[in-house]
Design a protein around this motif. Structure first.
Motif, PDB file in Angstrom:
ATOM      1  N   LYS A 166      -1.405  -2.039  17.363  1.00 30.66           N
ATOM      2  CA  LYS A 166      -0.496  -1.017  16.828  1.00 30.66           C
ATOM      3  C   LYS A 166      -0.396   0.175  17.783  1.00 30.66           C
ATOM      4  N   GLU A 167      -1.522   0.628  18.285  1.00 31.98           N
ATOM      5  CA  GLU A 167      -1.520   1.786  19.163  1.00 31.98           C
ATOM      6  C   GLU A 167      -0.841   1.492  20.502  1.00 31.98           C
ATOM      7  N   ARG A 168      -1.020   0.281  21.008  1.00 28.50           N
ATOM      8  CA  ARG A 168      -0.448  -0.035  22.325  1.00 28.50           C
ATOM      9  C   ARG A 168       1.042  -0.352  22.245  1.00 28.50           C
ATOM     10  N   TYR A 169       1.474  -1.059  21.192  1.00 30.50           N
ATOM     11  CA  TYR A 169       2.851  -1.558  21.154  1.00 30.50           C
ATOM     12  C   TYR A 169       3.703  -0.954  20.035  1.00 30.50           C
ATOM     13  N   GLN A 170       3.107  -0.080  19.232  1.00 28.57           N
ATOM     14  CA  GLN A 170       3.863   0.621  18.181  1.00 28.57           C
ATOM     15  C   GLN A 170       4.548  -0.355  17.221  1.00 28.57           C
ATOM     16  N   LEU A 171       3.875  -1.443  16.906  1.00 30.26           N
ATOM     17  CA  LEU A 171       4.399  -2.419  15.963  1.00 30.26           C
ATOM     18  C   LEU A 171       3.727  -2.253  14.606  1.00 30.26           C
ATOM     19  N   PRO A 172       4.485  -2.330  13.513  1.00 31.46           N
ATOM     20  CA  PRO A 172       3.836  -2.406  12.202  1.00 31.46           C
ATOM     21  C   PRO A 172       3.067  -3.716  12.081  1.00 31.46           C
ATOM     22  N   LEU A 173       2.077  -3.740  11.200  1.00 24.01           N
ATOM     23  CA  LEU A 173       1.154  -4.871  11.110  1.00 24.01           C
ATOM     24  C   LEU A 173       1.129  -5.470   9.707  1.00 24.01           C
ATOM     25  N   ILE A 174       0.824  -6.769   9.664  1.00 16.44           N
ATOM     26  CA  ILE A 174       0.558  -7.469   8.415  1.00 16.44           C
ATOM     27  C   ILE A 174      -0.654  -8.367   8.624  1.00 16.44           C
ATOM     28  N   THR A 175      -1.487  -8.480   7.606  1.00 14.76           N
ATOM     29  CA  THR A 175      -2.591  -9.432   7.652  1.00 14.76           C
ATOM     30  C   THR A 175      -2.890  -9.911   6.241  1.00 14.76           C
ATOM     31  N   ASP A 176      -3.551 -11.070   6.145  1.00 15.37           N
ATOM     32  CA  ASP A 176      -3.941 -11.631   4.844  1.00 15.37           C
ATOM     33  C   ASP A 176      -5.166 -10.913   4.299  1.00 15.37           C
ATOM     34  N   ILE A 177      -5.215 -10.803   2.989  1.00 17.75           N
ATOM     35  CA  ILE A 177      -6.464 -10.461   2.319  1.00 17.75           C
ATOM     36  C   ILE A 177      -6.770 -11.568   1.312  1.00 17.75           C
ATOM     37  N   HIS A 178      -8.041 -11.849   1.133  1.00 18.42           N
ATOM     38  CA  HIS A 178      -8.455 -12.927   0.240  1.00 18.42           C
ATOM     39  C   HIS A 178      -9.268 -12.436  -0.948  1.00 18.42           C
ATOM     40  N   GLU A 179      -9.808 -11.224  -0.838  1.00 21.05           N
ATOM     41  CA  GLU A 179     -10.615 -10.677  -1.917  1.00 21.05           C
ATOM     42  C   GLU A 179     -10.197  -9.233  -2.166  1.00 21.05           C
ATOM     43  N   SER A 180     -10.357  -8.798  -3.412  1.00 24.14           N
ATOM     44  CA  SER A 180      -9.855  -7.480  -3.812  1.00 24.14           C
ATOM     45  C   SER A 180     -10.441  -6.348  -2.973  1.00 24.14           C
ATOM     46  N   TYR A 181     -11.730  -6.433  -2.623  1.00 21.35           N
ATOM     47  CA  TYR A 181     -12.372  -5.339  -1.903  1.00 21.35           C
ATOM     48  C   TYR A 181     -11.764  -5.134  -0.515  1.00 21.35           C
ATOM     49  N   GLN A 182     -11.078  -6.153   0.020  1.00 21.59           N
ATOM     50  CA  GLN A 182     -10.503  -6.040   1.353  1.00 21.59           C
ATOM     51  C   GLN A 182      -9.222  -5.216   1.383  1.00 21.59           C
ATOM     52  N   ALA A 183      -8.584  -5.024   0.228  1.00 21.40           N
ATOM     53  CA  ALA A 183      -7.259  -4.398   0.194  1.00 21.40           C
ATOM     54  C   ALA A 183      -7.282  -2.978   0.751  1.00 21.40           C
ATOM     55  N   ALA A 184      -8.136  -2.138   0.223  1.00 20.32           N
ATOM     56  CA  ALA A 184      -8.144  -0.738   0.637  1.00 20.32           C
ATOM     57  C   ALA A 184      -8.526  -0.598   2.107  1.00 20.32           C
ATOM     58  N   LYS A 185      -9.500  -1.381   2.555  1.00 20.27           N
ATOM     59  CA  LYS A 185      -9.926  -1.303   3.957  1.00 20.27           C
ATOM     60  C   LYS A 185      -8.813  -1.752   4.892  1.00 20.27           C
ATOM     61  N   ALA A 187      -5.670  -1.719   4.287  1.00 16.61           N
ATOM     62  CA  ALA A 187      -4.548  -0.788   4.174  1.00 16.61           C
ATOM     63  C   ALA A 187      -4.718   0.440   5.062  1.00 16.61           C
ATOM     64  N   GLU A 188      -5.934   0.703   5.527  1.00 17.18           N
ATOM     65  CA  GLU A 188      -6.141   1.805   6.457  1.00 17.18           C
ATOM     66  C   GLU A 188      -5.483   1.528   7.801  1.00 17.18           C
ATOM     67  N   VAL A 189      -5.217   0.241   8.092  1.00 15.23           N
ATOM     68  CA  VAL A 189      -4.697  -0.155   9.401  1.00 15.23           C
ATOM     69  C   VAL A 189      -3.312  -0.779   9.311  1.00 15.23           C
ATOM     70  N   VAL A 190      -3.119  -1.692   8.362  1.00 11.34           N
ATOM     71  CA  VAL A 190      -1.886  -2.474   8.336  1.00 11.34           C
ATOM     72  C   VAL A 190      -0.841  -1.835   7.426  1.00 11.34           C
ATOM     73  N   ASP A 191       0.401  -2.248   7.624  1.00  8.60           N
ATOM     74  CA  ASP A 191       1.532  -1.716   6.870  1.00  8.60           C
ATOM     75  C   ASP A 191       1.947  -2.632   5.731  1.00  8.60           C
ATOM     76  N   VAL A 192       1.587  -3.905   5.843  1.00  7.38           N
ATOM     77  CA  VAL A 192       1.924  -4.899   4.823  1.00  7.38           C
ATOM     78  C   VAL A 192       0.679  -5.728   4.548  1.00  7.38           C
ATOM     79  N   LEU A 193       0.352  -5.883   3.272  1.00  6.27           N
ATOM     80  CA  LEU A 193      -0.744  -6.758   2.873  1.00  6.27           C
ATOM     81  C   LEU A 193      -0.163  -8.081   2.398  1.00  6.27           C
ATOM     82  N   GLN A 194      -0.718  -9.170   2.899  1.00 12.27           N
ATOM     83  CA  GLN A 194      -0.205 -10.496   2.563  1.00 12.27           C
ATOM     84  C   GLN A 194      -1.165 -11.218   1.627  1.00 12.27           C
ATOM     85  N   ILE A 195      -0.597 -11.746   0.545  1.00 13.53           N
ATOM     86  CA  ILE A 195      -1.370 -12.524  -0.414  1.00 13.53           C
ATOM     87  C   ILE A 195      -1.158 -14.001  -0.093  1.00 13.53           C
TER      88      ILE A 195
END
Length: 258
Positions: free
Chosen positions: A76-95, A97-105
């Protein structure tokens, strides 16, 4: 801002299936960022810090939450691209979200209420992938769980349905049906060509059909296109048979933007 852009223009979710190395992320992101600038369409960079649903316990899963998010943030810092990644457990969502713009289920988890609510409560865009055992009509309920948790930024993604053993089939009517809910609908053009578990303990597939999957979805009104890409997919650590070769990405994108 990003969500409204994804409503208004064809959007793309692009990147390698799983984080293999920082170098791989940079290699793919450099091309993806250049294509975003050239075609001026919304592009979100995708890679997974953990592939928790691999066929075999021996398969590579990724670097994990902490290291993976750090590597994605570097992109994100180098290429100024928004990010998406998968989360598999509820506790991962907030963490995440500190980095990515889209959370994928992930598709297998699209009915997991606590996971959907946790993702919704971050205020990030939530991309819910349709399970292989659900119809387009059925996706009203996962979307509603996110909305009822106070977040209307929902994307629904079609990725095929189970069809016999080790195979998927895509009913493109699902794209049309999901659009009726009022949310952007994305076509997962690479996971839809999978042959789950069909390669002796790993998932097989055939990337030949990816451009056709994308064009068919376009005809049914898809708003966006999800494609995993890799410079050398035949040697990728996850989902190689289905990923688009990085050198072929631009041609596919052109056919969907024109």
């Amino acid at each position: 801002m990003l969500f409204e852009q994804m409503r208004q223009k064809p959007f793309f979710i692009l990147g390698p299936c799983v984080i293999e190395s920082q170098e791989l992320l940079y290699t793919v992101a450099e091309t993806v960022a250049a294509l975003q600038q050239k075609y001026q369409v919304p592009v979100v960079f995708k890679s997974s810090f953990d592939k928790a649903n691999r066929t075999s316990i021996k398969s590579y899963r990724g670097p994990g939450l902490e290291a993976g998010l750090e590597m994605l943030n570097n992109v994100k810092e180098r290429y100024q691209l928004p990010l998406i990644t998968d989360i598999h457990e509820s506790y991962q969502a907030a963490k995440a979200a500190e980095v990515v713009d889209v959370l994928q289920i992930p598709a297998f988890l699209c009915r997991q209420t606590d996971l959907l609510v946790a993702a919704a409560q971050t205020g990030k865009i939530v991309n819910v992938k349709k399970a292989q055992f659900l119809s387009g009509h059925d996706m009203y309920y996962p979307a509603q769980k996110v909305a009822d948790a106070g977040n209307s930024q929902v994307i629904l993604t079609e990725r095929g349905n189970v069809f016999g053993y080790n195979n998927l089939a895509v009913d493109f009517r699902n794209v049309y049906d999901m659009k009726a809910f009022g949310y952007p609908v994305c076509m997962d053009c690479t996971h839809s060509v999978q042959r789950p578990g069909g390669a002796n303990g790993t998932t097989g597939g055939d990337r030949t059909f990816v451009p056709m999957m994308a064009l068919a979805a376009k005809a049914f009104g898809a708003n966006g296109y999800f494609m995993e890409v890799h410079p050398d997919p035949d040697h990728a650590l996850s989902d190689g048979p289905n990923m688009v070769k990085l050198q072929d990405l631009e041609g596919i994108m052109q056919s969907l933007i024109d």
